[in-house]
Design a protein around this motif. Sequence first.
Motif, PDB file in Angstrom:
ATOM      1  N   ALA A  68     -29.636  11.809  46.809  1.00 19.63           N
ATOM      2  CA  ALA A  68     -30.902  11.704  46.074  1.00 19.63           C
ATOM      3  C   ALA A  68     -31.350  13.063  45.552  1.00 19.63           C
ATOM      4  N   ILE A  69     -31.278  14.077  46.375  1.00 20.09           N
ATOM      5  CA  ILE A  69     -31.686  15.428  45.962  1.00 20.09           C
ATOM      6  C   ILE A  69     -30.827  15.913  44.797  1.00 20.09           C
ATOM      7  N   LEU A  70     -29.505  15.733  44.897  1.00 16.56           N
ATOM      8  CA  LEU A  70     -28.611  16.193  43.842  1.00 16.56           C
ATOM      9  C   LEU A  70     -28.805  15.418  42.535  1.00 16.56           C
ATOM     10  N   ILE A  71     -29.021  14.123  42.640  1.00 18.65           N
ATOM     11  CA  ILE A  71     -29.278  13.336  41.427  1.00 18.65           C
ATOM     12  C   ILE A  71     -30.540  13.839  40.743  1.00 18.65           C
ATOM     13  N   ARG A  72     -31.591  14.041  41.511  1.00 21.58           N
ATOM     14  CA  ARG A  72     -32.845  14.537  40.920  1.00 21.58           C
ATOM     15  C   ARG A  72     -32.641  15.902  40.259  1.00 21.58           C
ATOM     16  N   GLY A  94     -40.452   7.982  59.831  1.00 22.02           N
ATOM     17  CA  GLY A  94     -40.063   9.368  59.545  1.00 22.02           C
ATOM     18  C   GLY A  94     -38.937   9.443  58.540  1.00 22.02           C
ATOM     19  N   ASN A  95     -37.944   8.598  58.696  1.00 22.03           N
ATOM     20  CA  ASN A  95     -36.822   8.612  57.768  1.00 22.03           C
ATOM     21  C   ASN A  95     -37.187   7.996  56.423  1.00 22.03           C
ATOM     22  N   ARG A  96     -38.093   7.021  56.437  1.00 21.49           N
ATOM     23  CA  ARG A  96     -38.593   6.492  55.161  1.00 21.49           C
ATOM     24  C   ARG A  96     -39.343   7.593  54.409  1.00 21.49           C
ATOM     25  N   ASP A  97     -40.133   8.377  55.134  1.00 22.97           N
ATOM     26  CA  ASP A  97     -40.840   9.496  54.511  1.00 22.97           C
ATOM     27  C   ASP A  97     -39.856  10.538  53.977  1.00 22.97           C
ATOM     28  N   ASN A  98     -38.797  10.808  54.755  1.00 19.95           N
ATOM     29  CA  ASN A  98     -37.780  11.769  54.336  1.00 19.95           C
ATOM     30  C   ASN A  98     -37.077  11.277  53.072  1.00 19.95           C
ATOM     31  N   ALA A  99     -36.801   9.978  53.005  1.00 21.45           N
ATOM     32  CA  ALA A  99     -36.174   9.404  51.818  1.00 21.45           C
ATOM     33  C   ALA A  99     -37.058   9.649  50.590  1.00 21.45           C
ATOM     34  N   GLU A 100     -38.340   9.440  50.755  1.00 24.67           N
ATOM     35  CA  GLU A 100     -39.284   9.665  49.656  1.00 24.67           C
ATOM     36  C   GLU A 100     -39.327  11.140  49.257  1.00 24.67           C
ATOM     37  N   ARG A 101     -39.349  12.037  50.243  1.00 24.00           N
ATOM     38  CA  ARG A 101     -39.363  13.480  49.959  1.00 24.00           C
ATOM     39  C   ARG A 101     -38.099  13.914  49.209  1.00 24.00           C
TER      40      ARG A 101
END
Length: 127
Positions: A68-72, A94-101
């Motif tokens: 996700a980070i690399l695509i963005r 916590g992991n859902r929040d991390n996914a959003e971040r």
Amino acid sequence: MSHKKTNILIVDDDPGIQEIMRIVLERQGYRVHIAEDGEKAISRFLDVGPDLVISDISMPKGDGFNVAILIRSKEGKEKKTPILLVSAFYDDQGNRDNAERCGADAFLSKPFTQRQLLDAVEGLLDG
């Protein structure tokens, strides 16, 4: 929105999960592309220019958060490809929040039903 020519990139290291998602999505008229790991996901993303990315979180050569980070980081400001992260191991807030971040737009916990997958995909594409 018509999804007949919509390209979806599935990133998952499990061939069984890849095949199930491919079948479900192709039956709805989507064009499906596959990457087996996080490293291949970025090259397939750049080659295909998908309308949606579905990525597992836990896999070799770059987990779904990194995908996700690399695509963005590769996208221009005019286009933001929806990203759906999926996981059997990370279903907590916590992991859902991390996914959003990390830039993901949605999270789906495995196992999921065909309807849950299609609802998530359609929601992201129509959203």
